[in-house]
Design a protein around this motif. Structure first.
Motif: not given
Length: 221
Positions: A86-91, A95, A98, A151
């Motif tokens: 889950d990296v959707e909340h990271l810049d 991300a 991670r 992104s």
């Protein structure tokens, strides 16, 4: 696959099929990783699982199918791990770091996976090519990488136009080399790549290397 009738249960004991197959795969993974495909013996696997060679043939069909099942499970483990990422909340920078760390951790924790992949490469990936399951498994990480790259490029954080497969290969190469070549590298250069004292150094170095590549200006070609 060879057809083998279900053998009589040893001592009349009824064993749970799923548990028995999992036990066989556990031991087969160790044996193939230790001895290679050619050196591994189904008799040895049977002896270590307290079952019979006939039972192994009943469940898997033979040595070749057993090795394929071992590969399918080994790749399934890392694919499941990637799907849970889950990296959707990271810049984008955090991300991608991670994601690199996840591969680093998995390869370090599963040295048998590294050996199995090396063995399968020696055999020209013939078992993977013949496996319908592995042919469809793909890599969830590639979809994650593509989203992160898009992104990062949209936000201007990533200056490089990078292919997701190339980046996946770059990350995997470092993580794979570190485990697979630790002994030869240590003999040649006197440095243990999996020394616990250096773990965080190499883990951070991987992330730094990937981010530097993604943020570097490219000369016109």
């Amino acid at each position: 696959m060879t057809s083998v009738d279900e053998p009589a249960r040893p001592n009349g004991r009824i064993r749970d099929a799923a548990r028995t197959q999992a036990e066989i795969l556990d031991v087969a993974t160790q044996e193939f990783a230790r001895a290679g495909y050619d050196g591994a013996r189904v008799d040895e696997i049977a002896a270590r699982t307290r079952t019979t060679k006939r039972m192994i043939y009943y469940y898997f069909g033979g040595k070749e199918q057993l090795f394929t099942a071992v590969l399918e499970r080994a790749y399934g483990v890392i694919r499941d791990t990637e799907q849970q990422l889950d990296v959707e909340h990271l810049d984008p920078v955090a991300a991608i770091r991670r994601l690199a760390e996840l591969t680093f951790d998995h390869h370090e924790q599963h040295p048998d996976f590294i050996r199995l992949v090396s063995i399968e490469n020696i055999h020209g990936a013939e078992h993977i090519a013949a496996s319908e399951k592995l042919g469809k498994i793909g890599s969830p990480a590639l979809d994650v990488i593509r989203r992160i790259l898009a992104s990062g490029q949209e936000s201007g954080l990533f200056t490089a136009d990078v292919d997701a497969v190339d980046l996946h290969a770059m990350i995997s190469a470092f993580c794979f080399f570190r485990v697979a070549n630790r002994h030869t590298f240590g003999a040649l250069f006197g440095r243990d790549l999996v020394d616990p004292a250096q773990r965080e150094h190499y883990r951070a170095m991987l992330g730094d290397m990937v981010i530097a590549y993604l943020t570097a200006e490219r000369a016109a070609r």
